[in-house]
Design an enzyme around this catalytic site. Structure first.
Site, PDB file in Angstrom:
ATOM      1  N   TYR A 217     -11.789   2.697  13.407  1.00 17.40           N
ATOM      2  CA  TYR A 217     -10.660   3.839  14.448  1.00 17.40           C
ATOM      3  C   TYR A 217     -10.882   3.813  15.200  1.00 17.40           C
ATOM      4  CZ  TYR A 217      -8.584   5.373   9.961  1.00 17.40           C
ATOM      5  OH  TYR A 217      -8.033   5.147   8.981  1.00 17.40           O
TER       6      TYR A 217
ATOM      7  N   TYR B 117     -13.034  -0.229   5.623  1.00 20.63           N
ATOM      8  CA  TYR B 117     -14.321   0.033   6.116  1.00 20.63           C
ATOM      9  C   TYR B 117     -14.857   1.406   5.620  1.00 20.63           C
ATOM     10  CZ  TYR B 117     -11.316   4.251   6.372  1.00 20.63           C
ATOM     11  OH  TYR B 117     -10.210   5.993   6.743  1.00 20.63           O
TER      12      TYR B 117
ATOM     13  N   ARG C 290     -12.947   2.133   1.540  1.00 14.95           N
ATOM     14  CA  ARG C 290     -11.849   2.218   1.848  1.00 14.95           C
ATOM     15  C   ARG C 290     -11.033   0.825   1.448  1.00 14.95           C
ATOM     16  NH1 ARG C 290      -8.859   6.452   2.599  1.00 14.95           N
ATOM     17  NH2 ARG C 290      -7.966   5.852   0.740  1.00 14.95           N
TER      18      ARG C 290
ATOM     19  N   HIS D 204      -5.755   0.630   4.742  1.00 15.20           N
ATOM     20  CA  HIS D 204      -4.313   1.293   4.460  1.00 15.20           C
ATOM     21  C   HIS D 204      -3.558   2.009   5.735  1.00 15.20           C
ATOM     22  CE1 HIS D 204      -8.029   3.814   5.230  1.00 15.20           C
ATOM     23  NE2 HIS D 204      -7.308   5.312   5.237  1.00 15.20           N
TER      24      HIS D 204
ATOM     25  N   HIS E 193      -1.892   5.654   7.880  1.00 15.78           N
ATOM     26  CA  HIS E 193      -1.187   6.745   6.273  1.00 15.78           C
ATOM     27  C   HIS E 193      -0.686   7.644   7.090  1.00 15.78           C
ATOM     28  CE1 HIS E 193      -6.055   7.899   6.158  1.00 15.78           C
ATOM     29  NE2 HIS E 193      -6.041   7.657   7.217  1.00 15.78           N
TER      30      HIS E 193
END
Lengths: 164, 245
Positions: free
Chosen positions: B113, B152, B162, B165, B167
């Site tokens: 991120y 990640y 995870r 995905h 959000h």
């Protein structure tokens, strides 16, 4: 009714996406007639939650809930009745707004470690018909204070609504 | 930190056998950070009133059209698999949610991120922030152009990953329809291992978070299409349907 899409946690990395300049200033800080609504978000151990997101929705001072765009680009916009604040490292949130002409601020709470949003209300001091435990305190300097406890002996009252 | 994936998966299986639910369980110990952050009291049932009956309104003064393309505006092409994610936002009665704000954020193709809190030692992409916004159209459709996010690691347990995905943050017509969730990709083997996804203990409900590959929206020599429809909870204004609908 069609089955609703389930929620998921907001996670830890929402700040760069959801925060925006002026997000917590429904009216400019310090402007005539403005009030600060603020508080802290705590977990079940009483520790601050530094990665929560609080949103409020409210009527204007005359009791009208605005259907006005422009929240994301507030400069010059009319009062939109909606704001958003990421808690800081101390778990603190704040809004600069007006006291609504209806008795409460509608509130949603999101956080890392919280798998779905929570709904609550913050009532103005002295509001009639307030839900127990959901009344803001008036501080000496005029600010409204309301702390949110996700868990524990002081756990905030959270709501469910019909059809949700 | 020493808990294994096997132990986490055992915990998930036990809870799922006992309590299949369509909404995520807030008290879901396999996702360790829920421990002190889930309310323990029953929610109080109330009828919505005042500001709860009306979602905030957003318009073209809030969102520029370019904000729906996460691959432009950063001085170069981001690295990764170019995708388009599109779908409709509907309310619980199947009606389109019109001209309403959709916000997204995601990791880059390497699973990193653009956020100072992300310490995963994977490369940042100078051409990708992973943040987008759009407004739904008059039929509730939204569309984003982006890069497929990478999975990640995270520190929930040993060797925890995870699934890829995106959000999503959504509003309806009522404030009570507010939704933040995550969209997953079809065929991701990490979904079954993930305590955040598996907190939705009913598999049919979890499947509603998984996009479908949409070849009709893939573009020749350009990108791959995915479709994901979102259904919010019921509006309280059903009986106030405007006469021009």
């Amino acid at each position: 009714m069609t089955e609703a899409t389930p929620g998921q946690t907001v996670g830890p990395f929402f700040h760069h996406a959801l925060a925006f300049p002026g997000d917590s200033e429904l009216v400019p800080f310090g402007s005539a007639g403005s009030v600060v609504l603020h508080g802290y978000v705590y977990d079940g151990a009483g520790d601050p939650v530094p990665d929560a997101l609080i949103e409020i929705r409210q009527a204007d001072a005359a009791g009208v809930v605005p259907s006005t765009g422009g929240s994301l680009r507030r400069r010059g916009a009319r009062f939109t009745g909606w704001g958003r604040c990421c808690t800081d490292g101390a778990g603190h949130y704040w809004f600069s707004t007006v006291e609504p002409g209806l008795p409460f601020f509608a509130v949603t709470v999101f956080a890392r470690g919280l798998l779905d949003r929570l709904f609550t209300r913050i009532y103005l001091p002295g509001a009639s018909g307030a839900v127990d435990g959901l009344v803001a305190a008036r501080e000496d300097d005029g600010r409204l204070r309301f702390d949110i406890h996700l868990q524990g002996p002081s756990e905030t009252v959270f709501f469910k609504f019909p059809r949700t | 930190m020493t808990t294994s994936q096997h132990e986490i998966s055992d915990e998930i299986a036990k809870i799922q056998a006992d309590t299949p639910t369509g909404a995520p369980l807030l008290d879901f110990a396999p996702y360790r950070s829920t421990r002190l952050r889930h309310p323990t009291k029953e929610f109080q049932q109330v009828d919505p009133e005042g500001a709860e009956l009306l979602a905030p309104v957003f318009g073209h003064s809030d969102v520029a059209a370019a904000e729906s393309d996460l691959t432009i505006g950063r001085g170069g092409e981001p690295i990764g698999e170019r995708i388009r994610v599109h779908g409709r936002v509907l309310d619980g009665d199947g009606r389109p949610v019109r001209r309403q704000l959709v916000e997204i954020w995601q990791a880059n193709a390497a699973g990193r991120y653009s956020h100072q809190g992300d310490q995963h030692p994977a490369p940042l992409d100078p051409h990708f922030t992973g943040v987008g916004r759009c407004l739904t159209d008059d039929d509730g459709w939204y569309s984003f152009t982006s890069i497929k996010p990478g999975p990640y690691p995270w520190r929930n347990h040993h060797n925890a990953w995870r699934p890829a995905h995106i959000h999503f943050s959504l509003f309806g017509t009522d404030f009570t329809q507010r939704l933040i969730t995550q969209m997953y990709f079809p065929g991701d083997q990490l979904l079954a291992l993930d305590p955040i996804a598996q907190s939705i203990t009913d598999p049919a409900a979890l499947s509603r978070l998984i996009a479908t590959y949409d070849h009709s929206r893939s573009e020749h020599e350009w990108l791959l299409g995915y479709r994901w429809d979102i259904v919010l909870t019921g509006s309280h204004a059903t009986y106030l349907e405007p006469s021009d609908d």
